[in-house]
Structure formats: C-alpha cells, structure tokens
Motif scaffolding. Structure first.
Motif, PDB file in Angstrom:
ATOM      1  N   VAL A  51      -7.575  -1.777   1.148  1.00 13.47           N
ATOM      2  CA  VAL A  51      -6.767  -0.601   1.481  1.00 13.47           C
ATOM      3  C   VAL A  51      -5.292  -0.949   1.362  1.00 13.47           C
ATOM      4  CG1 VAL A  51      -6.105   0.920   3.382  1.00 13.47           C
ATOM      5  CG2 VAL A  51      -8.523   0.496   2.921  1.00 13.47           C
ATOM      6  N   LEU A  52      -4.922  -2.136   1.887  1.00 15.02           N
ATOM      7  CA  LEU A  52      -3.528  -2.576   1.802  1.00 15.02           C
ATOM      8  C   LEU A  52      -3.101  -2.706   0.346  1.00 15.02           C
ATOM      9  CD1 LEU A  52      -3.113  -5.287   4.579  1.00 15.02           C
ATOM     10  CD2 LEU A  52      -2.153  -2.988   4.499  1.00 15.02           C
ATOM     11  N   GLN A  53      -4.007  -3.288  -0.487  1.00 15.05           N
ATOM     12  CA  GLN A  53      -3.721  -3.474  -1.904  1.00 15.05           C
ATOM     13  C   GLN A  53      -3.522  -2.128  -2.580  1.00 15.05           C
ATOM     14  OE1 GLN A  53      -3.201  -6.480  -3.445  1.00 15.05           O
ATOM     15  NE2 GLN A  53      -2.522  -5.130  -5.101  1.00 15.05           N
ATOM     16  N   ALA A  54      -4.415  -1.187  -2.267  1.00 10.80           N
ATOM     17  CA  ALA A  54      -4.317   0.151  -2.860  1.00 10.80           C
ATOM     18  C   ALA A  54      -3.004   0.802  -2.462  1.00 10.80           C
ATOM     19  CB  ALA A  54      -5.499   1.006  -2.419  1.00 10.80           C
ATOM     20  N   GLU A  55      -2.611   0.595  -1.186  1.00  8.47           N
ATOM     21  CA  GLU A  55      -1.347   1.169  -0.725  1.00  8.47           C
ATOM     22  C   GLU A  55      -0.165   0.515  -1.411  1.00  8.47           C
ATOM     23  OE1 GLU A  55      -1.547   1.177   3.555  1.00  8.47           O
ATOM     24  OE2 GLU A  55      -2.888   2.911   3.411  1.00  8.47           O
ATOM     25  N   ASP A  57      -0.227  -0.859  -4.373  1.00  5.82           N
ATOM     26  CA  ASP A  57      -0.236  -0.361  -5.755  1.00  5.82           C
ATOM     27  C   ASP A  57       0.422   1.002  -5.832  1.00  5.82           C
ATOM     28  OD1 ASP A  57      -1.528  -2.613  -6.515  1.00  5.82           O
ATOM     29  OD2 ASP A  57      -3.493  -1.686  -6.826  1.00  5.82           O
ATOM     30  N   LYS A  58       0.066   1.846  -4.858  1.00  8.79           N
ATOM     31  CA  LYS A  58       0.612   3.207  -4.822  1.00  8.79           C
ATOM     32  C   LYS A  58       2.130   3.138  -4.660  1.00  8.79           C
ATOM     33  CE  LYS A  58      -0.509   7.121  -2.103  1.00  8.79           C
ATOM     34  NZ  LYS A  58      -1.310   7.542  -0.948  1.00  8.79           N
ATOM     35  N   GLN A  59       2.547   2.268  -3.747  1.00 11.43           N
ATOM     36  CA  GLN A  59       3.965   2.060  -3.468  1.00 11.43           C
ATOM     37  C   GLN A  59       4.670   1.585  -4.735  1.00 11.43           C
ATOM     38  OE1 GLN A  59       5.436   2.654  -0.583  1.00 11.43           O
ATOM     39  NE2 GLN A  59       7.462   1.835  -1.087  1.00 11.43           N
TER      40      GLN A  59
END
Ligand code: ZN
Length: 168
Positions: A51-55, A57-59
């Motif tokens: 989830v942190l990674q996805a966030e 990436d989004k950032q």
C-alpha cells in the motif's frame, strides 16, 4: 482388592497418558497457531508495504505530472491502453507496406494513436520515453507502439500506462 487396585493403577496410567497426549496436542496447536499468526503478521506487513509503495508511486506520478505541467508544453492524456505492433502483415493487414498513416516509415519510436485523442505529429510520452504519433489504427485512449520484430510485439502484450503529449 489388589486386583481392583491394579485396575485402578492401569486406568490411572491410561488417564495420565491421555492427559500427556492432550498437553502435547495443546502445545502443538499453540505452535501452529503461533506460526499462523506469524504468517498473518508477515502478510499484513507486506500488504502495508504494498500500500505504501502504491501510494509512493501515485505520489511520484503526481509529482511528474506537476513537473510536466509546469514545463507548460505537456498535456496529460490519461491512463491509456498500451499495445505494440510491427509492420508485418499479421499486425497491419493490407496496410503492411512499412509506412505509417503519415507516410513516415513504421519503426521504433513511432506510435499509432487515435487522432481524435492525440493529434498526429505530437510527441507522446509513455513512462518517460518519447515517441512520435505518426500512425493511426486505434481508437480512444489507446497507444500502439511500433516495434521492429513481431515477437517483441507478442512479448509486449497489453498494459496500462499514463500518457502525456506535447505539441513540440
Ligand atoms: Zn507484426
């Protein structure tokens, strides 16, 4: 009396052995439960990381978007379907003359677009890579990347990516 005592002793030993077995079972169950809990904790941890990674990436994408927009020249198209083609007959059918819709040779660096979505002649940016929109044959938010070999197009498959265009 002695016989009864003997029976009682046997019974007692049997009950004691049952008790031991139960205790062992309990210990084994506890061990399994603990290992299940460890597995679960690891899974939760890993999910958290994902989830942190996805966030992140989004950032990163948002920051990239802001940087592109600040440069002024870029326009965000949105998330597009990315496929690949080559100039072969299988990919292009009767259009397999090695030339794109704009007359430029179909080759690496060229992409096919829907001119309604991405104007022909614009620079298309996919994952930081720059391409020239010189061919047609797809519709909507779909970019078809020209590759030299047919096997590469098969290996490429279908994916999604954020796409930017620039009129320069
Ligand atoms: Zn092909």
């Amino acid at each position: 009396m002695a016989l009864a005592l003997g029976v009682n002793m046997v019974q007692w030993a049997w009950i004691a052995s049952l008790e031991d077995a139960r205790r062992e079972d309990t210990a084994r169950c506890r061990g399994q439960l603990e290992s299940a809990e460890r597995t679960r904790d690891l899974a939760v941890e890993r999910l958290g990381e994902m989830v942190l990674q996805a966030e992140a990436d989004k950032q990163a994408r948002a920051e990239q978007a802001a940087a592109y927009e600040m440069a002024g020249a870029y326009q965000y198209v949105g998330e597009c379907t990315i496929t690949a083609y080559c100039p072969c007959e299988e990919c292009c059918g009767r259009w397999a003359d090695g030339l794109t819709a704009t007359g430029l040779p179909a080759g690496p660096g060229v992409v096919a677009v829907d001119p309604e979505v991405i104007p022909l002649g614009s620079t298309v940016i996919i994952d930081g890579q720059r391409y020239l929109a010189a061919d047609t044959g797809v519709t909507g938010k779909h970019v078809d990347v020209c590759l030299p070999d047919h096997e590469d197009t098969v290996a490429h498959g279908v994916r999604m990516a954020e796409v930017w265009v620039s009129a320069e």
